[in-house]
Design a protein around this motif. Structure first.
Motif, mmCIF file in Angstrom:
data_model
loop_
_atom_site.group_PDB
_atom_site.id
_atom_site.type_symbol
_atom_site.label_atom_id
_atom_site.label_comp_id
_atom_site.label_asym_id
_atom_site.label_seq_id
_atom_site.Cartn_x
_atom_site.Cartn_y
_atom_site.Cartn_z
ATOM 1 N N SER A 1 0.815 -1.103 0.122
ATOM 2 C CA SER A 1 -0.019 0.015 -0.146
ATOM 3 C C SER A 1 0.930 1.192 -0.112
ATOM 4 C CB SER A 1 -1.003 -0.019 1.321
ATOM 5 O OG SER A 1 -1.919 -1.093 1.104
ATOM 6 N N GLN A 2 1.886 1.307 0.812
ATOM 7 C CA GLN A 2 2.700 2.412 0.846
ATOM 8 C C GLN A 2 3.499 2.558 -0.127
ATOM 9 O OE1 GLN A 2 5.082 2.325 4.799
ATOM 10 N NE2 GLN A 2 3.061 1.750 5.843
ATOM 11 N N ASN A 3 4.100 1.591 -0.641
ATOM 12 C CA ASN A 3 5.225 1.833 -1.818
ATOM 13 C C ASN A 3 4.596 1.567 -3.455
ATOM 14 O OD1 ASN A 3 7.800 2.109 0.001
ATOM 15 N ND2 ASN A 3 6.729 0.648 0.910
ATOM 16 N N ILE A 4 3.743 0.776 -3.283
ATOM 17 C CA ILE A 4 3.203 0.710 -4.908
ATOM 18 C C ILE A 4 1.806 1.327 -4.974
ATOM 19 C CG2 ILE A 4 2.486 -1.029 -6.705
ATOM 20 C CD1 ILE A 4 4.633 -2.974 -5.047
ATOM 21 N N GLU B 1 -1.584 5.802 -7.082
ATOM 22 C CA GLU B 1 -3.135 6.382 -6.980
ATOM 23 C C GLU B 1 -4.006 5.017 -7.487
ATOM 24 O OE1 GLU B 1 -3.330 9.995 -9.317
ATOM 25 O OE2 GLU B 1 -1.894 11.046 -8.465
ATOM 26 N N MET B 2 -3.430 4.019 -6.892
ATOM 27 C CA MET B 2 -4.646 2.824 -7.006
ATOM 28 C C MET B 2 -5.526 2.889 -5.782
ATOM 29 S SD MET B 2 -1.952 -0.034 -8.756
ATOM 30 C CE MET B 2 -3.324 -1.265 -8.812
ATOM 31 N N ASN B 3 -6.383 4.039 -5.741
ATOM 32 C CA ASN B 3 -7.124 3.922 -4.314
ATOM 33 C C ASN B 3 -8.276 3.191 -4.049
ATOM 34 O OD1 ASN B 3 -5.379 6.734 -4.087
ATOM 35 N ND2 ASN B 3 -6.852 7.637 -5.501
ATOM 36 N N SER B 4 -8.580 2.559 -4.817
ATOM 37 C CA SER B 4 -9.666 1.453 -4.689
ATOM 38 C C SER B 4 -8.950 -0.045 -4.431
ATOM 39 C CB SER B 4 -10.584 1.586 -5.716
ATOM 40 O OG SER B 4 -11.230 2.725 -5.736
ATOM 41 N N SER B 5 -8.047 -0.151 -4.489
ATOM 42 C CA SER B 5 -7.053 -1.612 -4.579
ATOM 43 C C SER B 5 -6.439 -1.737 -3.304
ATOM 44 C CB SER B 5 -6.065 -1.543 -5.658
ATOM 45 O OG SER B 5 -6.530 -1.286 -6.998
ATOM 46 N N ALA C 1 -8.710 -4.943 -7.095
ATOM 47 C CA ALA C 1 -8.332 -3.735 -7.815
ATOM 48 C C ALA C 1 -9.454 -3.645 -8.810
ATOM 49 C CB ALA C 1 -7.234 -3.794 -8.655
ATOM 50 N N THR C 2 -9.589 -2.149 -9.243
ATOM 51 C CA THR C 2 -10.550 -1.890 -10.391
ATOM 52 C C THR C 2 -9.861 -1.758 -11.680
ATOM 53 O OG1 THR C 2 -9.934 0.504 -10.049
ATOM 54 C CG2 THR C 2 -11.858 -0.341 -8.800
ATOM 55 N N ALA C 3 -10.297 -1.916 -12.660
ATOM 56 C CA ALA C 3 -9.999 -1.960 -13.974
ATOM 57 C C ALA C 3 -9.106 -0.519 -14.218
ATOM 58 C CB ALA C 3 -10.853 -1.981 -15.190
ATOM 59 N N SER C 4 -9.714 0.492 -13.713
ATOM 60 C CA SER C 4 -8.910 1.954 -13.889
ATOM 61 C C SER C 4 -7.502 2.141 -13.001
ATOM 62 C CB SER C 4 -9.575 3.092 -13.260
ATOM 63 O OG SER C 4 -10.216 3.138 -12.091
ATOM 64 N N ASP C 5 -7.593 1.490 -11.780
ATOM 65 C CA ASP C 5 -6.488 1.278 -10.855
ATOM 66 C C ASP C 5 -5.345 0.341 -11.780
ATOM 67 O OD1 ASP C 5 -7.321 2.896 -9.008
ATOM 68 O OD2 ASP C 5 -7.596 1.383 -7.514
#
Length: 627
Positions: free
Chosen positions: A209-212, A217-221, A262-266
């Motif tokens: 979460s912190q480094n990837i 900006e994969m905010n929903s993942s 994850a979402t597709a956009s992420d």
């Protein structure tokens, strides 16, 4: 007032146009691509019984196409929305493990070719062979670990345990030297996740979460379901007949290997990072040299292999065009991440259906092939023109040395999961020597000798290799491996083996009961009593085992062993002493001439059947609690 309304309508139209910009574009090539993708998905979902799907296609930083199709939840009639519906990406999660490892490698905190025991503090690996397991071995699935699916997951979040506790009890043993054979290992990637924890000092999911995820900006993942986004998670289904049956939510204990959502956009942001040499919006997630190592340093099982396993990813081929990525499959989700770095293009697909006949995976394969045809027609022509069939050569062994039965290596060798072999879950093939070539009968495939232990086929070069004794043992087909079987190992022989034992046991039980009920001579010798008890015990074990296996779904073994099966495993500890007692009774009966020759032969036959049952139990790891 009219001016305000006009301004509002203009702003609203701009906002709405941005929301659909992924599908509406004046670029005719892009518009044509979007129309083709929409048509392909709509047709496939109806044909292959897929309730919902999502896709994103990236070209560098730009979105060529992003859309959601069908239902995220059939029960609530909730549609898939590409930038908000969260899918399980399953084993694509392993690419994030690879990314985390390479970040630590860049910082000098670990070495890809150093013994992993140097990074483990709470436990150490034991090596059966005179070698060690390295981080690179784990990344490329070449650590030589046994295959295991039992107890990988739990039903409730409260039953989750730390990675080190899981690995201490569930990490499979090493069954072959490292760096030799590729065999897919979820536990191997869980171990890599734990190495990330050991080196970084924080839990693996927090590190990612912190480094990837956050920098991308994969905010929903996340690896942990976010309660505030609970309504956004898609449900995985299996299609059975005319119904879609939902999978219950589960919690992977080896979660680094397959637990990311994850979402597709992420995932578009993640693809963009790889296509831009590790950079995303000016943030360097990976150094360009690390990206190159991940994409272009495959482990190949033999020299002439066209493709192999990478550092967290693996190589695909379509129409002789190579690309990079990973597939995923878990509890109703089927997915693919595909990267074409030389074309600066990548895509991510996820569907929420596990078809009974592999329909979802078939659709993904067909889409990927069609995508390559559509986007890279000139490259396909160039590859076809450059293809040259090698001349017939000679190999290092007579062809009859290669002939035999072979089995896919990806099965449990040391646990009762080996029963999957008996029920047909592990492919076996027959290779014969025929007219100066080898032929794989099951595939109707000819293998033309080239050199060393290498052969040419219409699919490219395949090869064989030796075991530690120097005998022909492995058969390699690009990224898959098969192992040669001893005469008693093929499933056909195994079925005759256990079938004969069952037949003798049932005949003995029936004739013994008949004699007891209808014979005038009620007197029974001790060996007859012992053999009757033995026959009943063997029949009880086989009956309970068969009942448990037929009543238990394969996916249920991901969560452990059913209680009835645990009880069944106690029975061999009764069978073995009974056999010893029966042998003693038979010897005594023969010594004191208590039986007629015909009776001795009959009782001996039953005892031989019981004795042959022991190595069968041993072969399938059914003596003891091997799970």
């Amino acid at each position: 007032m009219k001016l305000k309304i006009c301004i509002f309508l203009i702003l609203l139209s701009i906002f709405l146009s941005n929301k659909v910009a992924y599908s509406l574009n004046t670029n005719p090539i892009k518009t044509d691509l979007c129309a083709w993708i929409d048509s392909s998905f709509t047709k496939a979902m109806n044909e292959y019984h897929i309730p919902g799907a999502t896709i994103i296609v990236m070209k560098g930083d730009s979105v060529l196409h992003m859309n959601g199709y069908g239902m995220a939840h059939i029960e609530t009639n909730t549609s898939v929305v590409a930038d908000s519906t969260i899918f399980g990406i399953a084993s694509i999660s392993k690419t994030f493990v690879g990314t985390a490892i390479m970040q630590l490698y860049e910082k000098g905190k670990l070495d890809l070719d150093r013994d992993v025991n140097n990074y483990l503090t709470s436990f150490k690996l034991k090596y059966k062979f005179n070698d060690s397991i390295t981080v690179r071995n784990l990344l490329t699935h070449t650590a030589g670990l046994d295959y295991s699916i039992i107890g990988m997951s739990v039903r409730s979040k409260k039953d989750l345990i730390p990675l080190d506790k899981y690995l201490k009890t569930k990490l499979p043993p090493q069954i072959r030297p490292s760096g030799k054979v590729m065999m897919y290992s979820n536990q191997g990637y869980a171990l890599l996740g734990f190495i990330v924890e050991e080196v970084s000092g924080i839990p693996y999911y927090e590190y990612v979460s912190q480094n990837i995820l956050n920098p991308l900006e994969m905010n929903s993942s996340s690896y942990r379901r976010a309660s505030k986004l609970n309504e956004n998670y898609a449900t995985g289904y299996v299609h059975n007949g005319e119904r879609f049956i939902p999978f219950k939510p589960d919690f992977l204990l080896c979660y680094p290997a397959g637990g990311l959502f994850a979402t597709a956009s992420d995932m578009g942001n993640y693809i963009s990072m790889f296509l831009n040499n590790g950079s995303f919006k000016g943030r360097q997630i990976l150094d360009s040299t690390s990206v190159a190592k991940m994409l272009y340093s495959p482990f190949k099982q033999y020299e002439k292999a066209e493709y192999g396993w990478l550092l967290g990813l693996y190589e695909f081929q379509s129409h002789k065009i190579k690309y990079y990525g990973h597939d995923g499959s878990w509890q109703g989700f089927q997915s693919r991440l595909a990267l074409f770095p030389d074309k600066n293009i990548g895509f991510f697909i996820d569907v929420n259906s596990e078809g009974s006949k592999g329909n979802s995976q078939r659709f993904i394969n067909e889409f990927a092939d069609s995508f390559v045809e559509r986007m890279m027609p000139q490259s396909i022509i160039e590859k076809q023109q450059a293809e040259v069939t090698p001349k017939r050569g000679s190999v290092d062994e007579p062809l009859n040395k290669f002939a035999g039965k072979y089995r896919l290596t990806a099965y449990a060798h040391k646990t009762l999961g080996k029963l999957g072999v008996l029920i047909g879950l592990v492919p076996e093939i027959t290779i014969v020597s025929q007219d100066s070539i080898l032929k794989v009968l099951d595939w109707n495939l000819e293998l033309l000798p080239v050199s060393d232990l290498t052969f040419h086929t219409k699919y490219g070069h395949f090869a064989f290799d030796r075991d530690t004794r120097g005998e022909i043992f492995y058969f390699f087909t690009q990224i898959y491996s098969y192992q040669k079987l001893k005469w008693y190992e093929p499933v056909t022989f195994q079925m005759y083996w256990i079938g004969s034992i069952i037949l003798i046991v049932l005949i003995y039980i029936i004739t013994s009961v008949e004699r007891k009920l209808f014979s005038r001579h009620k007197k029974s010798n001790l060996i007859k009593k012992m053999n009757f008890a033995l026959a009943l015990t063997i029949a009880l074990f086989i009956g309970l085992l068969a009942y448990t296996l037929t009543k238990t779904e394969l996916n249920d073994f991901f969560f452990g062993i059913p209680l009835l099966l645990k009880i069944t495993l106690v029975i061999p500890f009764i069978i073995i002493p009974l056999e010893c007692a029966a042998i003693y009774s038979l010897i005594k009966a023969i010594r004191f001439k208590e039986l007629k020759p015909v009776d001795i032969a009959y009782q001996s036959l039953m005892l031989v059947a019981a004795l042959l049952f022991i190595p069968w139990l041993q072969y399938y790891n059914l003596i003891g609690f091997n799970y």
